[in-house]
Design a protein around this motif. Sequence first.
Motif, PDB file in Angstrom:
ATOM      1  N   ASP A 162       0.830  -1.211   0.000  1.00 42.41           N
ATOM      2  CA  ASP A 162       0.000   0.000   0.000  1.00 42.41           C
ATOM      3  C   ASP A 162       0.864   1.261   0.000  1.00 42.41           C
ATOM      4  N   ARG A 163       1.940   1.231   0.791  1.00 44.37           N
ATOM      5  CA  ARG A 163       2.827   2.392   0.833  1.00 44.37           C
ATOM      6  C   ARG A 163       3.499   2.614  -0.529  1.00 44.37           C
ATOM      7  N   GLU A 166       1.047   3.979  -3.094  1.00 44.03           N
ATOM      8  CA  GLU A 166       0.688   5.381  -2.913  1.00 44.03           C
ATOM      9  C   GLU A 166       1.594   6.300  -3.735  1.00 44.03           C
ATOM     10  N   ARG A 167       2.841   5.881  -3.923  1.00 43.55           N
ATOM     11  CA  ARG A 167       3.829   6.773  -4.537  1.00 43.55           C
ATOM     12  C   ARG A 167       4.297   6.313  -5.915  1.00 43.55           C
TER      13      ARG A 167
END
Length: 230
Positions: A162-163, A166-167
């Motif tokens: 997920d992290r 996000e980017r």
Amino acid sequence: MSENKDDKIEDVLVDSELAKKLVPNKFKFTSQQGRARRQKLLMGAKKLSETQSINDITLAAVCEEAGIPRASAYHFFPNIEAIFLALRFLNAIDILDVLRTVETVKYDRWQGYLTALIDRCVQIFDEDQTKAKLIYDTNTPDFEGDSFGEHMDHQVVKLVYDRLAERYEVPKFADIEDVLLITFSIVNAIFTVSYRRHERITDKYLQEANTASIAYLRCYLPEKLPRKND
């Protein structure tokens, strides 16, 4: 251990298969006195584990440290293994909460984020060595036969994905989940070797974990993932 941590035991484990191992009556005793006694038993076990091998700690010793009659302790935990399983559960929650604070925004590449995540794990273990002992020491209670350990592994992997998502532009989770699980296993295996040789995660083995995990992921991810804001 704060009352909030005890709340997590109550709320999360009461309907879990792991609860059957931890207590005989699915946390029947939820009075303020009962909650305080359960917390004292957990803190007593944690304190003893700071100076003793977990395999050498008995339920009687924990009861003495906590100031809880042994007959009363059985209302909360049927045996010493159950107490240490509960501590492993709480440690897993703590570790996951801390790892959520590591953001990708500081890193131009996924390798930087991954390294920061692994470094943060070692910092957690340095700050509270009982956490590493409960995971990596020999003869410590494990979540064998229960889905909880696997669930926590998936929670960590999902957090990492997920992290990154996000980017960066990353493959779908279903396409990369097994790869991330294997990466997680690689890091754990190296940490296990370090702990069992040195009773801590040394700088050398931290670097080995970083090198091995990045090298493995490079087989599946490009050296530089496209950033979503580019």
